[in-house]
Motif scaffolding. Structure first.
Motif, PDB file in Angstrom:
ATOM      1  N   SER A  67       1.424  -1.428  -0.337  1.00  0.00           N
ATOM      2  CA  SER A  67       0.113  -0.244   0.623  1.00  0.00           C
ATOM      3  C   SER A  67       0.690   1.115   0.509  1.00  0.00           C
ATOM      4  N   ILE A  68       0.830   2.429  -0.617  1.00  0.00           N
ATOM      5  CA  ILE A  68       1.251   4.046  -1.022  1.00  0.00           C
ATOM      6  C   ILE A  68      -0.020   4.603  -0.437  1.00  0.00           C
ATOM      7  N   THR A  69       0.525   5.763   0.275  1.00  0.00           N
ATOM      8  CA  THR A  69      -0.308   6.768   0.362  1.00  0.00           C
ATOM      9  C   THR A  69       0.544   8.375   0.267  1.00  0.00           C
ATOM     10  N   THR A  70      -0.167   8.355  -0.622  1.00  0.00           N
ATOM     11  CA  THR A  70       1.176   9.761  -1.031  1.00  0.00           C
ATOM     12  C   THR A  70      -0.339  11.045  -1.105  1.00  0.00           C
ATOM     13  N   ALA A  71       0.558  12.305  -0.546  1.00  0.00           N
ATOM     14  CA  ALA A  71       0.093  14.069  -0.573  1.00  0.00           C
ATOM     15  C   ALA A  71       0.714  14.660  -1.006  1.00  0.00           C
ATOM     16  N   PRO A  72       0.380  15.735  -1.533  1.00  0.00           N
ATOM     17  CA  PRO A  72       1.931  16.853  -1.603  1.00  0.00           C
ATOM     18  C   PRO A  72       3.093  16.539  -0.804  1.00  0.00           C
ATOM     19  N   GLY A  73       3.695  17.085  -2.076  1.00  0.00           N
ATOM     20  CA  GLY A  73       5.179  16.995  -0.716  1.00  0.00           C
ATOM     21  C   GLY A  73       5.777  15.477  -0.632  1.00  0.00           C
ATOM     22  N   VAL A  74       4.613  14.321  -0.327  1.00  0.00           N
ATOM     23  CA  VAL A  74       5.578  13.395   0.137  1.00  0.00           C
ATOM     24  C   VAL A  74       6.564  12.788  -0.924  1.00  0.00           C
ATOM     25  N   LYS A  75       7.400  12.321  -0.332  1.00  0.00           N
ATOM     26  CA  LYS A  75       8.332  11.488  -1.125  1.00  0.00           C
ATOM     27  C   LYS A  75       8.785  10.464  -0.913  1.00  0.00           C
ATOM     28  N   LEU A  76       8.472   9.104  -2.203  1.00  0.00           N
ATOM     29  CA  LEU A  76       7.871   7.760  -2.650  1.00  0.00           C
ATOM     30  C   LEU A  76       8.575   7.516  -1.988  1.00  0.00           C
ATOM     31  N   ASP A  77       8.785   6.094  -1.697  1.00  0.00           N
ATOM     32  CA  ASP A  77       9.597   5.067  -1.924  1.00  0.00           C
ATOM     33  C   ASP A  77       9.973   4.560  -2.886  1.00  0.00           C
ATOM     34  N   PRO A  78      11.020   4.327  -3.972  1.00  0.00           N
ATOM     35  CA  PRO A  78      11.047   3.683  -4.903  1.00  0.00           C
ATOM     36  C   PRO A  78      10.700   2.205  -4.743  1.00  0.00           C
ATOM     37  N   LYS A  79      11.689   1.580  -3.867  1.00  0.00           N
ATOM     38  CA  LYS A  79      11.490   0.179  -3.426  1.00  0.00           C
ATOM     39  C   LYS A  79       9.785  -0.461  -3.191  1.00  0.00           C
ATOM     40  N   LYS A  80       9.246   0.431  -2.675  1.00  0.00           N
ATOM     41  CA  LYS A  80       7.418   0.259  -2.656  1.00  0.00           C
ATOM     42  C   LYS A  80       6.801   0.403  -3.830  1.00  0.00           C
ATOM     43  N   ILE A  81       7.436   1.252  -4.926  1.00  0.00           N
ATOM     44  CA  ILE A  81       6.901   1.153  -5.650  1.00  0.00           C
ATOM     45  C   ILE A  81       6.923   0.784  -6.357  1.00  0.00           C
ATOM     46  N   LEU A  82       7.729  -0.311  -6.860  1.00  0.00           N
ATOM     47  CA  LEU A  82       8.559  -1.358  -7.821  1.00  0.00           C
ATOM     48  C   LEU A  82       8.296  -2.826  -7.037  1.00  0.00           C
ATOM     49  N   ALA A  83       7.216  -3.498  -5.804  1.00  0.00           N
ATOM     50  CA  ALA A  83       6.883  -4.079  -5.151  1.00  0.00           C
ATOM     51  C   ALA A  83       5.449  -3.824  -6.048  1.00  0.00           C
ATOM     52  N   ILE A  84       5.107  -2.494  -6.443  1.00  0.00           N
ATOM     53  CA  ILE A  84       3.980  -2.494  -6.851  1.00  0.00           C
ATOM     54  C   ILE A  84       2.744  -3.077  -7.981  1.00  0.00           C
ATOM     55  N   ARG A  85       4.674  -1.952  -8.660  1.00  0.00           N
ATOM     56  CA  ARG A  85       5.005  -2.297 -10.494  1.00  0.00           C
ATOM     57  C   ARG A  85       4.508  -4.026 -10.654  1.00  0.00           C
ATOM     58  N   LEU A  86       5.523  -4.265 -10.079  1.00  0.00           N
ATOM     59  CA  LEU A  86       5.720  -6.311 -10.193  1.00  0.00           C
ATOM     60  C   LEU A  86       4.780  -6.752  -9.847  1.00  0.00           C
ATOM     61  N   LYS A  87       3.356  -6.255  -9.382  1.00  0.00           N
ATOM     62  CA  LYS A  87       1.926  -7.015  -9.081  1.00  0.00           C
ATOM     63  C   LYS A  87       0.921  -5.956  -9.771  1.00  0.00           C
ATOM     64  N   MET A  88       1.383  -5.857 -11.158  1.00  0.00           N
ATOM     65  CA  MET A  88       0.834  -5.660 -12.412  1.00  0.00           C
ATOM     66  C   MET A  88       2.095  -5.542 -12.995  1.00  0.00           C
ATOM     67  N   GLY A  89       0.706  -6.001 -14.468  1.00  0.00           N
ATOM     68  CA  GLY A  89       1.298  -6.305 -16.137  1.00  0.00           C
ATOM     69  C   GLY A  89       0.622  -4.954 -16.716  1.00  0.00           C
ATOM     70  N   MET A  90       1.308  -4.151 -17.490  1.00  0.00           N
ATOM     71  CA  MET A  90       0.873  -2.745 -18.420  1.00  0.00           C
ATOM     72  C   MET A  90       1.282  -3.247 -19.576  1.00  0.00           C
ATOM     73  N   VAL A  91      -0.137  -3.563 -20.369  1.00  0.00           N
ATOM     74  CA  VAL A  91      -0.918  -3.318 -22.102  1.00  0.00           C
ATOM     75  C   VAL A  91      -0.876  -1.524 -22.108  1.00  0.00           C
ATOM     76  N   PHE A  92       0.015  -1.361 -23.243  1.00  0.00           N
ATOM     77  CA  PHE A  92      -0.577  -0.259 -23.977  1.00  0.00           C
ATOM     78  C   PHE A  92      -0.796   0.367 -25.567  1.00  0.00           C
ATOM     79  N   GLN A  93      -1.749   0.765 -25.745  1.00  0.00           N
ATOM     80  CA  GLN A  93      -2.506   0.459 -26.714  1.00  0.00           C
ATOM     81  C   GLN A  93      -0.758   1.027 -28.168  1.00  0.00           C
ATOM     82  N   GLU A  94       0.142   1.148 -27.588  1.00  0.00           N
ATOM     83  CA  GLU A  94       1.653   1.496 -28.985  1.00  0.00           C
ATOM     84  C   GLU A  94       1.863  -0.051 -28.873  1.00  0.00           C
ATOM     85  N   PHE A  95       1.794  -0.523 -27.710  1.00  0.00           N
ATOM     86  CA  PHE A  95       2.522  -1.769 -27.116  1.00  0.00           C
ATOM     87  C   PHE A  95       3.757  -1.890 -27.116  1.00  0.00           C
ATOM     88  N   ASN A  96       4.695  -1.022 -27.142  1.00  0.00           N
ATOM     89  CA  ASN A  96       5.712  -0.293 -26.828  1.00  0.00           C
ATOM     90  C   ASN A  96       6.675  -1.688 -27.166  1.00  0.00           C
TER      91      ASN A  96
END
Ligand SMILES: Nc1ncnc2c1ncn2[C@@H]1O[C@H](COP(=O)(O)OP(=O)(O)O)[C@@H](O)[C@H]1O
Ligand SMILES: [Mg+2]
Lengths: 288, 259
Positions: free
Chosen positions: B71-100
């Motif tokens: 879980s990540i809670t943010t608000a203006p001025g809050v510095k996010l922890d890259p490790k937590k962001i990575l943990a969330i990213r790894l739980k989600m796959g993303m497919v884009f309109q332009e394939f990339n």
């Protein structure tokens, strides 16, 4: 038989051999064109040679001393290869700095590029070769013996340092443009797979950017081979210095410098050829 | 509001400003495991921004995002922890309109990139896994082909395989068929239908209404950065309760379906 009469019309049934005939004709036209261009080159070289010979240019002198000047080719090449390698690393760091969100990295990279691009290479060579030892002596007298000594560089070291710093700054902009030309979607796809910013740069962005900027790096390498002539002012025994030495002694400037010019020319022609090969190899993934 | 305790995604009061533009205005919702949630709404309503905030391709301005225990809670001025962001990213796959897809890598190279670089798998393991997912999208025979030689539909299927290979808990799709020629849309939708059938949790932004009707457990209608209405496809398509949804569906279904 003219091409026009053979050109496929809108008629549905086209003779399949027509395409081949057209292609053969195209090849022939291209070959003639190339031959004409080659003749112009040969004619120019002949005219220049005859003109020079008429004006008492001494080919015998070139024949006697070309070996001595040729020995400088390796020095010139060595200087250029070492400098382009270091410049590439500096340029990569410079570009990452300029694109970074970190204000210190941005400041450092911007300052470096501005300072180096804003001053003549010759002055940079003088500062490194002649200026630094002066500061070194001063430091030594202040008790920093080791640091003082390392500031006194040999002519070759100074040459490599100056060329690397100088070209690193120009190439910073090339790398930056190359990196920025890769679509944002590439970064997003990598990031969403969980790659870190650095992994994204290394695995996804840079390989694509480098392919795009290879011709520019090649151009820089060619320019550097010629700019390396400037290190002759420090007495490095490369092509220009050697040519100058004999030319001055025997007042055969034209003979020696034309020889030197020819050697640089050949070097650059070979370099462009290698660059084109490299470009083709890297294009492999992009051929349909 | 549909809320439940075993939600796999939980979003609470999510806000996103682009400068002065308030694009997401306090969005809250949950997604249950195995649920297929389809987001619809007109262009510029904030659907992409919503998906992109979930895996922090865009940094949310404020709010809470929870994905499968992180879980990540943010608000203006809050510095996010890259490790937590990575943990969330790894739980989600993303497919884009332009394939990339990565153009300098083969189809297989694309699919194993995350496995090797992020999950530190050995080449052999990664290749076995990559081949499995290439087969899953029906493109095993394109293993060694570079993206430039693939059709749009094939590219998108490879992109899906690339995300699936990371074995995320949720798949996010942002208009996966909008860049495709009409005749290539079907093959991509078929892969997605198969995933839905297998119980993959998905959030899909799409304009393919009949596809949405087929696969969605829930449809969310987004307008001006707000969830206006949500419910089962039957309800949203046939008995929308909000006027805005009704107008959107009426104009949408009677005009060109492209965005
Ligand atoms: N990076 C950005 N910077 C500024 N404005 C943006 C950015 N991305 C999206 N927007 C704006 O946010 C709004 C929502 O965009 P988006 O989420 O892409 O909508 P949708 O996907 O529903 O079409 C639009 O007005 C768009 O112009
Ligand atoms: Mg969108």
């Amino acid at each position: 038989m003219s091409v026009e009469t053979q050109f496929p019309s809108d008629e549905p049934d086209i003779d399949p051999s027509m395409g081949e005939a057209l292609q053969a004709h195209k090849n022939k036209v291209r070959l003639i064109h190339t031959a004409k261009i080659a003749s112009v080159w040969i004619a120019l070289v002949l005219i220049l040679s005859i003109g020079l010979l008429q004006l008492r240019f001494d080919p015998g002198y070139v024949g006697e001393h070309y070996g001595f000047v040729m020995q400088g080719v390796l020095t010139t090449l060595g200087l250029s290869v070492a400098s382009i390698a270091i410049a590439t690393i500096l340029a990569l760091l410079g570009a990452l700095g300029r694109l970074s969100h970190n204000s210190i990295a941005q400041g450092l990279a911007g300052f470096y590029v501005s300072l180096v691009r804003g001053t003549p290479l010759l002055i940079q060579i003088y500062i490194i070769y002649l200026g630094l030892p002066q500061i070194g002596t001063q430091l030594q007298s202040l008790g920093f013996a080791h640091l003082g000594k390392t500031l006194t560089l040999t002519a070759i070291q100074s040459g490599i340092l100056a060329l690397s710093l100088n070209y690193g700054a120009y190439m910073t902009e090339i790398f930056r443009a190359g990196i920025q030309s890769i679509s944002h979607g590439q970064r997003e796809a990598a990031i969403s797979l969980g790659l870190t910013e650095w992994q994204t740069m290394r695995r996804v962005i840079l390989p694509q950017a480098i392919r795009i900027i290879i011709p520019d790096i090649g151009n820089q390498f060619i320019a550097m081979q010629k700019d390396s002539a400037l290190v002759s002012v420090m007495g490095v025994w490369e092509i220009t210095y050697r040519a100058n030495r004999f030319g001055r002694k025997d007042s055969k400037f034209m003979e020696m410098f034309i020889l030197a010019a020819a050697l640089y020319w050949i070097l650059t022609i070979v370099s462009s050829w290698i660059e084109e090969r490299l470009e083709k190899r890297l294009a492999h993934a992009y051929e349909r | 509001m549909l809320m439940n305790d075993n939600a796999i995604i939980h979003v609470e009061n999510l806000h996103k400003w682009f400068g002065k533009l308030h694009v997401l205005k306090g969005v809250s919702f949950s997604v249950s495991p195995k649920e297929v949630m389809v987001l619809i709404g007109r262009s510029g309503s904030g659907k992409s921004t919503l998906l992109r905030c979930l895996n922090f391709l865009e940094e949310p301005t404020a709010g809470t995002i929870s994905v499968a225990g992180d879980s990540i809670t943010t608000a203006p001025g809050v510095k996010l922890d890259p490790k937590k962001i990575l943990a969330i990213r790894l739980k989600m796959g993303m497919v884009f309109q332009e394939f990339n897809l990565f153009p300098h890598m083969t189809a297989l190279g694309n699919v194993i990139e995350g496995l090797v670089t992020v999950k530190k798998m050995s080449q052999d393991e990664a290749i076995a896994m990559g081949e499995k997912y290439l087969s899953k999208v029906g493109l095993f025979e394109k293993r060694d082909v570079f993206p430039i030689r693939l059709s749009g539909g094939q590219k998108q299927r490879i992109a899906i395989a690339r995300s699936l290979a990371m074995e995320p808990q949720v798949m996010l799709f942002d208009e996966p068929t909008s860049a495709l020629d009409p005749e290539l849309i079907g093959e991509v939708l078929d892969v997605m239908k198969q995933l839905a059938y297998e119980g993959t949790t998905m959030m899909i932004v799409t304009h393919e209404m009949s596809f949405a009707n087929d696969v969605a457990d829930r449809i969310i209608y987004v307008d001006h950065g707000e969830i206006v209405e949500q419910g089962e496809p039957e309800k949203i398509f046939n008995h929308p309760s909000d006027d805005r949804t009704r107008v959107f569906l009426r104009t949408f279904l009677h005009t060109d379906q492209s965005d």
